[in-house]
Design a protein around this motif. Structure first.
Motif, short mmCIF file in Angstrom:
data_model
loop_
_atom_site.label_atom_id
_atom_site.label_comp_id
_atom_site.label_asym_id
_atom_site.label_seq_id
_atom_site.Cartn_x
_atom_site.Cartn_y
_atom_site.Cartn_z
N UNK A 66 -11.22 -1.12 12.73
CA UNK A 66 -10.44 -1.02 11.49
C UNK A 66 -10.34 0.45 11.12
N UNK A 67 -9.11 0.91 10.90
CA UNK A 67 -8.90 2.27 10.38
C UNK A 67 -8.04 2.14 9.14
N UNK A 68 -8.57 2.64 8.03
CA UNK A 68 -7.85 2.61 6.76
C UNK A 68 -7.30 4.01 6.50
N UNK A 69 -5.99 4.15 6.60
CA UNK A 69 -5.33 5.42 6.31
C UNK A 69 -4.95 5.41 4.83
N UNK A 70 -5.64 6.23 4.03
CA UNK A 70 -5.51 6.22 2.58
C UNK A 70 -4.54 7.29 2.09
N UNK A 71 -3.94 7.05 0.92
CA UNK A 71 -3.10 8.04 0.26
C UNK A 71 -3.92 9.26 -0.13
N UNK A 72 -3.32 10.42 -0.05
CA UNK A 72 -3.94 11.65 -0.56
C UNK A 72 -3.55 11.73 -2.04
N UNK A 73 -4.53 11.97 -2.94
CA UNK A 73 -4.19 12.05 -4.36
C UNK A 73 -3.12 13.11 -4.65
N UNK A 74 -2.09 12.72 -5.38
CA UNK A 74 -0.99 13.63 -5.69
C UNK A 74 -1.43 14.79 -6.59
N UNK A 75 -2.52 14.59 -7.30
CA UNK A 75 -3.00 15.62 -8.22
C UNK A 75 -3.71 16.77 -7.51
N UNK A 76 -4.02 16.60 -6.24
CA UNK A 76 -4.72 17.65 -5.51
C UNK A 76 -3.81 18.84 -5.25
N UNK A 77 -4.37 20.07 -5.25
CA UNK A 77 -3.58 21.26 -4.91
C UNK A 77 -3.17 21.24 -3.43
N UNK A 115 -11.87 -7.62 3.86
CA UNK A 115 -10.49 -8.10 3.69
C UNK A 115 -9.78 -8.21 5.04
N UNK A 116 -9.99 -7.21 5.89
CA UNK A 116 -9.33 -7.21 7.20
C UNK A 116 -9.76 -8.41 8.03
N UNK A 117 -11.06 -8.66 8.10
CA UNK A 117 -11.56 -9.76 8.92
C UNK A 117 -11.15 -11.11 8.32
N UNK A 118 -11.23 -11.25 7.00
CA UNK A 118 -10.79 -12.50 6.38
C UNK A 118 -9.30 -12.73 6.62
N UNK A 119 -8.52 -11.64 6.65
CA UNK A 119 -7.08 -11.77 6.86
C UNK A 119 -6.70 -12.21 8.26
N UNK A 120 -7.50 -11.83 9.27
CA UNK A 120 -7.16 -12.19 10.66
C UNK A 120 -7.82 -13.48 11.11
N UNK A 121 -8.57 -14.13 10.20
CA UNK A 121 -9.32 -15.34 10.55
C UNK A 121 -8.57 -16.60 10.15
N UNK A 122 -8.62 -17.61 11.01
CA UNK A 122 -8.02 -18.90 10.70
C UNK A 122 -7.12 -19.40 11.80
N UNK A 123 -6.56 -20.59 11.59
CA UNK A 123 -5.72 -21.23 12.61
C UNK A 123 -4.46 -20.45 12.93
N UNK A 124 -3.99 -19.58 12.01
CA UNK A 124 -2.78 -18.80 12.27
C UNK A 124 -3.11 -17.32 12.43
N UNK A 125 -4.39 -16.97 12.59
CA UNK A 125 -4.80 -15.58 12.73
C UNK A 125 -5.04 -15.19 14.17
N UNK A 126 -5.91 -14.21 14.34
CA UNK A 126 -6.26 -13.74 15.68
C UNK A 126 -7.55 -14.40 16.14
#
Length: 147
Positions: free
Chosen positions: A63-74, A100-111
């Motif tokens: 899992x890699x979470x690419x996060x927003x950079x805060x707009x308030x930063x210089x 969240x990632x693992x719960x999202x990919x789990x189930x009969x219609x997941x991975x």
């Protein structure tokens, strides 16, 4: 060896804390359920594309979470974040993003069919490049019996 990769655009979200009704029942917050449905839809779509059924094999999850950079930063600090010098230490917590990632990919219609199949996890939180935008990347890999 099988490998399925998905991306979910938008700011990665962590699993919300369970809520309680007046009668003592617990439930997952709607925002978390909706995000996990988006992950599940991406998983289902990719599984259809590669013509695979959800696996019941032990698997590894990246899992890699690419996060927003805060707009308030210089500008200087924003550039450091873009090139990986500065790492995100704000919410959501990485462990909640993974949940969240693992719960999202789990189930009969997941991975995967059940989250107990996950035997190893590699996860990180980093800032996204300004041209790309925030995204959650999930990769699941497993082998067949006898491989």
């Amino acid at each position: 060896m099988y490998k399925v990769e998905i991306e979910v655009s938008g700011q990665p979200q962590g699993k919300g804390r369970p809520r309680f009704t007046k009668t003592g029942h617990t439930y997952t917050p709607e925002r978390t359920r909706e995000y996990e449905r988006r992950i599940g839809a991406a998983a289902w779509s990719e599984m259809q594309r590669v013509d695979l059924e959800p696996t019941d094999r032990p698997c590894h999850v990246d899992v890699i979470a690419f996060m927003n950079i805060p707009k308030s930063w210089p500008k200087g600090k924003r550039l450091e974040a873009e090139y990986g010098v500065t790492k995100p230490t704000s919410k959501p917590d990485l462990d909640n993003i993974v949940k969240s990632a693992i719960d999202g990919i789990t189930g009969d219609t997941g991975i995967i069919l059940c989250d107990t199949q996950v035997t190893s996890i590699k996860a990180k939180k980093t800032y996204c490049h300004s041209d790309r935008g925030p995204v959650l990347y999930i990769s699941v890999s497993w082998t067949d019996v006898g491989e």
